[in-house]
Scaffold this motif. Structure first.
Motif, mmCIF file in Angstrom:
data_model
loop_
_atom_site.group_PDB
_atom_site.id
_atom_site.type_symbol
_atom_site.label_atom_id
_atom_site.label_comp_id
_atom_site.label_asym_id
_atom_site.label_seq_id
_atom_site.Cartn_x
_atom_site.Cartn_y
_atom_site.Cartn_z
ATOM 1 N N VAL A 191 -4.245 8.201 1.348
ATOM 2 C CA VAL A 191 -4.317 6.755 1.132
ATOM 3 C C VAL A 191 -4.101 6.497 -0.350
ATOM 4 O O VAL A 191 -4.746 7.123 -1.188
ATOM 5 N N HIS A 192 -3.177 5.589 -0.675
ATOM 6 C CA HIS A 192 -3.041 5.195 -2.074
ATOM 7 C C HIS A 192 -2.550 3.758 -2.180
ATOM 8 O O HIS A 192 -1.918 3.226 -1.275
ATOM 9 N N LEU A 193 -2.903 3.144 -3.294
ATOM 10 C CA LEU A 193 -2.561 1.757 -3.583
ATOM 11 C C LEU A 193 -1.507 1.732 -4.674
ATOM 12 O O LEU A 193 -1.659 2.388 -5.703
ATOM 13 N N VAL A 194 -0.453 0.975 -4.444
ATOM 14 C CA VAL A 194 0.597 0.789 -5.449
ATOM 15 C C VAL A 194 0.543 -0.675 -5.854
ATOM 16 O O VAL A 194 0.958 -1.555 -5.100
ATOM 17 N N GLU A 195 -0.001 -0.929 -7.039
ATOM 18 C CA GLU A 195 -0.233 -2.305 -7.479
ATOM 19 C C GLU A 195 1.037 -3.028 -7.887
ATOM 20 O O GLU A 195 1.131 -4.238 -7.732
ATOM 21 N N HIS A 196 2.023 -2.314 -8.394
ATOM 22 C CA HIS A 196 3.228 -2.986 -8.874
ATOM 23 C C HIS A 196 4.201 -3.360 -7.754
ATOM 24 O O HIS A 196 5.231 -3.959 -8.023
ATOM 25 N N GLN A 197 3.900 -3.024 -6.503
ATOM 26 C CA GLN A 197 4.767 -3.394 -5.380
ATOM 27 C C GLN A 197 4.239 -4.651 -4.702
ATOM 28 O O GLN A 197 4.176 -4.738 -3.493
ATOM 29 N N GLY A 198 3.878 -5.625 -5.487
ATOM 30 C CA GLY A 198 3.415 -6.892 -4.950
ATOM 31 C C GLY A 198 3.431 -7.934 -6.044
ATOM 32 O O GLY A 198 3.362 -7.619 -7.226
ATOM 33 N N LYS A 199 3.518 -9.178 -5.643
ATOM 34 C CA LYS A 199 3.532 -10.254 -6.625
ATOM 35 C C LYS A 199 2.106 -10.636 -6.995
ATOM 36 O O LYS A 199 1.236 -10.706 -6.136
ATOM 37 N N GLY A 200 1.884 -10.889 -8.257
ATOM 38 C CA GLY A 200 0.579 -11.355 -8.709
ATOM 39 C C GLY A 200 -0.519 -10.353 -8.413
ATOM 40 O O GLY A 200 -0.467 -9.215 -8.839
ATOM 41 N N SER A 201 -1.496 -10.781 -7.633
ATOM 42 C CA SER A 201 -2.653 -9.927 -7.341
ATOM 43 C C SER A 201 -2.454 -9.090 -6.077
ATOM 44 O O SER A 201 -3.367 -8.404 -5.657
ATOM 45 N N HIS A 202 -1.275 -9.175 -5.469
ATOM 46 C CA HIS A 202 -1.007 -8.403 -4.257
ATOM 47 C C HIS A 202 -0.623 -6.964 -4.612
ATOM 48 O O HIS A 202 -0.106 -6.692 -5.685
ATOM 49 N N ARG A 250 0.372 -2.894 -2.478
ATOM 50 C CA ARG A 250 0.734 -2.257 -1.221
ATOM 51 C C ARG A 250 -0.146 -1.025 -1.009
ATOM 52 O O ARG A 250 -0.283 -0.201 -1.895
ATOM 53 N N ILE A 251 -0.755 -0.955 0.182
ATOM 54 C CA ILE A 251 -1.580 0.193 0.546
ATOM 55 C C ILE A 251 -0.773 1.076 1.480
ATOM 56 O O ILE A 251 -0.245 0.601 2.483
ATOM 57 N N TYR A 252 -0.697 2.356 1.138
ATOM 58 C CA TYR A 252 -0.064 3.338 2.011
ATOM 59 C C TYR A 252 -1.148 4.151 2.691
ATOM 60 O O TYR A 252 -2.063 4.645 2.045
ATOM 61 N N TYR A 253 -1.035 4.266 3.996
ATOM 62 C CA TYR A 253 -1.938 5.083 4.808
ATOM 63 C C TYR A 253 -1.055 6.052 5.567
ATOM 64 O O TYR A 253 -0.462 5.707 6.589
ATOM 65 N N GLY A 254 -0.920 7.245 5.025
ATOM 66 C CA GLY A 254 0.049 8.188 5.591
ATOM 67 C C GLY A 254 1.446 7.678 5.308
ATOM 68 O O GLY A 254 1.787 7.376 4.166
ATOM 69 N N ASP A 255 2.255 7.517 6.341
ATOM 70 C CA ASP A 255 3.610 7.002 6.169
ATOM 71 C C ASP A 255 3.711 5.512 6.492
ATOM 72 O O ASP A 255 4.798 4.942 6.444
ATOM 73 N N ARG A 256 2.596 4.858 6.785
ATOM 74 C CA ARG A 256 2.585 3.428 7.088
ATOM 75 C C ARG A 256 2.033 2.658 5.897
ATOM 76 O O ARG A 256 1.326 3.217 5.061
ATOM 77 N N PHE A 257 2.369 1.371 5.820
ATOM 78 C CA PHE A 257 1.874 0.575 4.707
ATOM 79 C C PHE A 257 1.602 -0.862 5.139
ATOM 80 O O PHE A 257 2.080 -1.326 6.167
ATOM 81 N N THR A 258 0.810 -1.539 4.318
ATOM 82 C CA THR A 258 0.530 -2.956 4.491
ATOM 83 C C THR A 258 0.309 -3.555 3.114
ATOM 84 O O THR A 258 0.109 -2.837 2.135
ATOM 85 N N THR A 259 0.349 -4.870 3.026
ATOM 86 C CA THR A 259 0.134 -5.557 1.763
ATOM 87 C C THR A 259 -1.304 -6.029 1.682
ATOM 88 O O THR A 259 -1.825 -6.628 2.612
ATOM 89 N N LEU A 260 -1.928 -5.735 0.559
ATOM 90 C CA LEU A 260 -3.302 -6.155 0.302
ATOM 91 C C LEU A 260 -3.263 -7.353 -0.619
ATOM 92 O O LEU A 260 -2.666 -7.300 -1.692
ATOM 93 N N LYS A 261 -3.893 -8.436 -0.194
ATOM 94 C CA LYS A 261 -3.967 -9.624 -1.032
ATOM 95 C C LYS A 261 -4.955 -9.378 -2.161
ATOM 96 O O LYS A 261 -5.360 -8.263 -2.409
ATOM 97 N N ASP A 262 -5.360 -10.415 -2.816
ATOM 98 C CA ASP A 262 -6.304 -10.328 -3.937
ATOM 99 C C ASP A 262 -7.528 -9.519 -3.529
ATOM 100 O O ASP A 262 -8.185 -9.833 -2.542
#
Length: 70
Positions: A21-32, A34-46
């Motif tokens: 599991v890792h968070l990539v902060e620069h792959q989102g606008k503003g405070s968003h 992207r969280i990767y869980y294995g090979d899947r991902f979702t966008t985390l809001k603020d």
């Protein structure tokens, strides 16, 4: 549950299941971010704001996990 809590619980679940599991902060606008869980991902809001139940279910579905596991 807010975004930080969600990320903390997701990392705990990842350790339990052996899924990276890792968070990539620069792959989102503003405070968003992207969280990767294995090979899947979702966008985390603020990470400081609350996550509603509908958004929580959608994020878990995108990651392929059961919301009750979080």
């Amino acid at each position: 549950m807010n975004g930080n809590e969600y990320l903390k619980r997701l990392r705990k679940l990842g350790k339990k299941t052996g899924t990276p599991v890792h968070l990539v902060e620069h792959q989102g606008k503003g405070s968003h971010g992207r969280i990767y869980y294995g090979d899947r991902f979702t966008t985390l809001k603020d990470r400081k704001k609350e996550i509603g139940s509908g958004l929580l279910n959608a994020m878990c579905k995108q990651l392929g996990i059961d919301p009750n596991d979080i």
